[in-house]
Design an enzyme around this catalytic site. Structure first.
Site, mmCIF file in Angstrom:
data_model
loop_
_atom_site.group_PDB
_atom_site.id
_atom_site.type_symbol
_atom_site.label_atom_id
_atom_site.label_comp_id
_atom_site.label_asym_id
_atom_site.label_seq_id
_atom_site.Cartn_x
_atom_site.Cartn_y
_atom_site.Cartn_z
ATOM 1 N N LYS A 1 0.838 -1.215 0.000
ATOM 2 C CA LYS A 1 0.000 0.000 0.000
ATOM 3 C C LYS A 1 0.868 1.258 0.000
ATOM 4 O O LYS A 1 0.379 2.374 0.082
ATOM 5 C CB LYS A 1 -0.878 0.043 1.263
ATOM 6 C CG LYS A 1 -2.037 -0.899 1.299
ATOM 7 C CD LYS A 1 -3.065 -0.426 2.345
ATOM 8 C CE LYS A 1 -2.939 -1.131 3.647
ATOM 9 N NZ LYS A 1 -4.011 -0.798 4.614
ATOM 10 N N LYS B 1 2.839 2.029 2.405
ATOM 11 C CA LYS B 1 2.887 2.546 3.784
ATOM 12 C C LYS B 1 4.020 1.867 4.550
ATOM 13 O O LYS B 1 4.135 0.648 4.545
ATOM 14 C CB LYS B 1 1.582 2.213 4.515
ATOM 15 C CG LYS B 1 0.391 3.074 4.129
ATOM 16 C CD LYS B 1 -0.766 2.791 5.095
ATOM 17 C CE LYS B 1 -1.865 3.820 4.927
ATOM 18 N NZ LYS B 1 -2.925 3.707 5.942
HETATM 19 N N1 C2G Z 1 -10.206 6.521 9.749
HETATM 20 C C1 C2G Z 1 -11.196 7.397 10.180
HETATM 21 N N2 C2G Z 1 -10.868 8.661 10.528
HETATM 22 C C2 C2G Z 1 -9.580 9.083 10.475
HETATM 23 C C3 C2G Z 1 -8.565 8.191 10.057
HETATM 24 C C4 C2G Z 1 -8.906 6.897 9.698
HETATM 25 O O1 C2G Z 1 -12.390 7.038 10.227
HETATM 26 N N3 C2G Z 1 -9.289 10.364 10.837
HETATM 27 C C5 C2G Z 1 -10.609 5.164 9.355
HETATM 28 C C6 C2G Z 1 -10.285 4.846 7.899
HETATM 29 O O2 C2G Z 1 -11.307 5.369 7.042
HETATM 30 C C7 C2G Z 1 -10.272 3.327 7.919
HETATM 31 C C8 C2G Z 1 -9.729 3.004 9.340
HETATM 32 O O3 C2G Z 1 -9.885 4.212 10.109
HETATM 33 O O4 C2G Z 1 -11.596 2.814 7.809
HETATM 34 C C9 C2G Z 1 -8.269 2.599 9.328
HETATM 35 O O5 C2G Z 1 -7.553 3.617 8.657
HETATM 36 P P1 C2G Z 1 -6.048 3.262 8.143
HETATM 37 O O6 C2G Z 1 -5.318 2.608 9.235
HETATM 38 O O7 C2G Z 1 -5.519 4.470 7.480
HETATM 39 O O8 C2G Z 1 -6.345 2.107 7.076
HETATM 40 P P2 C2G Z 1 -6.324 2.236 5.487
HETATM 41 O O9 C2G Z 1 -4.982 2.626 5.023
HETATM 42 O O10 C2G Z 1 -7.476 3.072 5.102
HETATM 43 O O11 C2G Z 1 -6.532 0.696 5.068
HETATM 44 O O12 C2G Z 1 -8.376 -2.902 2.615
HETATM 45 C C10 C2G Z 1 -8.633 -1.649 3.229
HETATM 46 C C11 C2G Z 1 -7.373 -1.016 3.728
HETATM 47 O O13 C2G Z 1 -6.605 -1.924 4.502
HETATM 48 C C12 C2G Z 1 -7.728 0.211 4.561
#
Ligand code: C2G
Length: 134
Positions: free
Chosen positions: A44, A46
């Site tokens: 990803k 990351k």
């Molecule tokens: N999130 C949120 N508010 C934020 C930051 C994150 O609601 N201020 C939510 C994201 O939308 C996601 C979850 O927290 O639903 C986890 O976010 P991340 O760890 O950034 O995960 P992400 O990179 O979005 O990975 O297959 C799907 C991916 O693995 C999602």
């Protein structure tokens, strides 16, 4: 029993993550969280500050989370939904529309992201504070 699932990295766990998970838990009786492995995160683009075992333990310790599994690939979701008997797939609306194809297996919901916080902004804040102390 209504089963909910979500997927994510959950690095530097913060209130945006907690808000999402607690709201998803409210949608059913059982919440599974698939936490991205370090290898999957590299795919990803990351680089996590915290390794998978710490990120998964923190998520698993939450009262609103019932089970943690590994997220290792983009295309495991249909299999997870069917094998785990999932009723609802939920995720933050930064992914709006990206997982509509799962609607053939379960309900798909996109929840509003918590504004003003992200893992990236936390990293920048920490880095800037470190510089300011020099
Ligand atoms: N999130 C949120 N508010 C934020 C930051 C994150 O609601 N201020 C939510 C994201 O939308 C996601 C979850 O927290 O639903 C986890 O976010 P991340 O760890 O950034 O995960 P992400 O990179 O979005 O990975 O297959 C799907 C991916 O693995 C999602």
């Amino acid at each position: 029993m209504k089963r909910v699932i979500t997927y994510g990295t959950f690095d530097l766990f913060h209130i945006g993550h907690l808000n999402l998970l607690e709201r998803l838990a409210e949608l059913g009786d059982h919440l599974t969280v698939a936490v991205s492995t370090d290898e999957f995160n590299l795919g990803k683009g990351k680089v996590c500050s915290m390794p998978y075992d710490e990120r998964s333990r923190i998520v698993g310790a939450l009262r609103c989370v019932d089970r943690v599994i590994q997220e290792e690939s983009w295309d495991q979701k249909p299999r997870d939904v069917q094998e785990l008997g999932i009723d609802v797939f939920g995720i933050g609306d930064d992914w709006q529309g990206k997982f509509d194809h799962l609607a053939q297996y379960c309900e798909v919901v996109y929840l509003t992201r918590t504004h003003g916080i992200s893992t990236t902004s936390l990293k920048l804040d920490i880095a800037m504070n470190a510089d300011a102390r020099k």
